[in-house]
Design a protein around this motif. Structure first.
Motif, mmCIF file in Angstrom:
data_model
loop_
_atom_site.group_PDB
_atom_site.id
_atom_site.type_symbol
_atom_site.label_atom_id
_atom_site.label_comp_id
_atom_site.label_asym_id
_atom_site.label_seq_id
_atom_site.Cartn_x
_atom_site.Cartn_y
_atom_site.Cartn_z
ATOM 1 N N SER A 52 -8.803 3.013 6.116
ATOM 2 C CA SER A 52 -8.298 3.477 7.412
ATOM 3 C C SER A 52 -7.159 2.618 7.947
ATOM 4 O O SER A 52 -6.264 3.136 8.624
ATOM 5 N N ASN B 262 -3.649 3.990 7.176
ATOM 6 C CA ASN B 262 -3.337 5.353 7.589
ATOM 7 C C ASN B 262 -1.963 5.445 8.268
ATOM 8 O O ASN B 262 -1.765 4.862 9.326
ATOM 9 N N TRP C 94 -6.319 10.456 3.627
ATOM 10 C CA TRP C 94 -7.103 9.720 4.602
ATOM 11 C C TRP C 94 -8.084 10.698 5.230
ATOM 12 O O TRP C 94 -7.677 11.688 5.841
#
Length: 157
Positions: free
Chosen positions: A44, A47, A147
């Motif tokens: 994450s 991202n 993602w």
């Protein structure tokens, strides 16, 4: 014959789902994530995309705009869920280059072209009490780079 089969499989693997995620993406063991061989979601903190909702509050028939922006991407799969129950909620309004999955309150891309922005429009059911919604899903940079588990931020005025 075997060479032709291998070539067909490789071409399919490279192009993935050029007209959007299939509806079963809603209910697989890793919901809202693509099943692209060994590929898994990226960390994450790497991202490069922003998903923003105009609000998270809804009433009967309320429309909420959701945008995806950032680096160039190939596709997306976004789902609307009720904050209180986590149930699928409402429907997406057809916008250019999108495909709706009303079975699970989801919307996906409808073409394989590069995108830098997507504008989506969600509508609450007309027979509901006011509540809160969140938008979650996946943005794909390419077939193997994506993602998942993204949650839209709410636009602050």
């Amino acid at each position: 014959m075997i060479v032709a089969l291998v070539c067909t499989v490789l071409v399919a693997a490279v192009h993935g789902f050029p007209d959007g995620a299939p509806v079963d993406a809603c209910v697989k063991p890793r919901p809202n994530q693509p099943y692209h061989g060994q590929a898994r979601t990226q960390p994450s903190h790497t991202n490069p995309y922003v998903v923003i909702a105009s609000t998270n509050n809804y009433g009967p028939g309320t429309q909420v705009s959701v945008t995806i922006s950032g680096d160039i991407f190939k596709g997306f799969f976004i789902q609307a869920r009720d904050v209180a129950t986590d149930a699928w909620l409402g429907e997406w309004i057809q916008t250019p280059n999108t495909k709706k999955h009303p079975e699970c309150s989801a919307v996906t891309h409808a073409d394989p072209r590069d995108k830098q922005h997507a504008s989506l429009l969600w509508q609450a059911p007309r027979n509901v009490q006011p509540g809160q919604v969140y938008f979650t899903g996946t943005v794909l940079k390419d077939y193997a780079t994506f993602w998942a588990g993204l949650v839209a931020q709410v636009k602050r005025n």
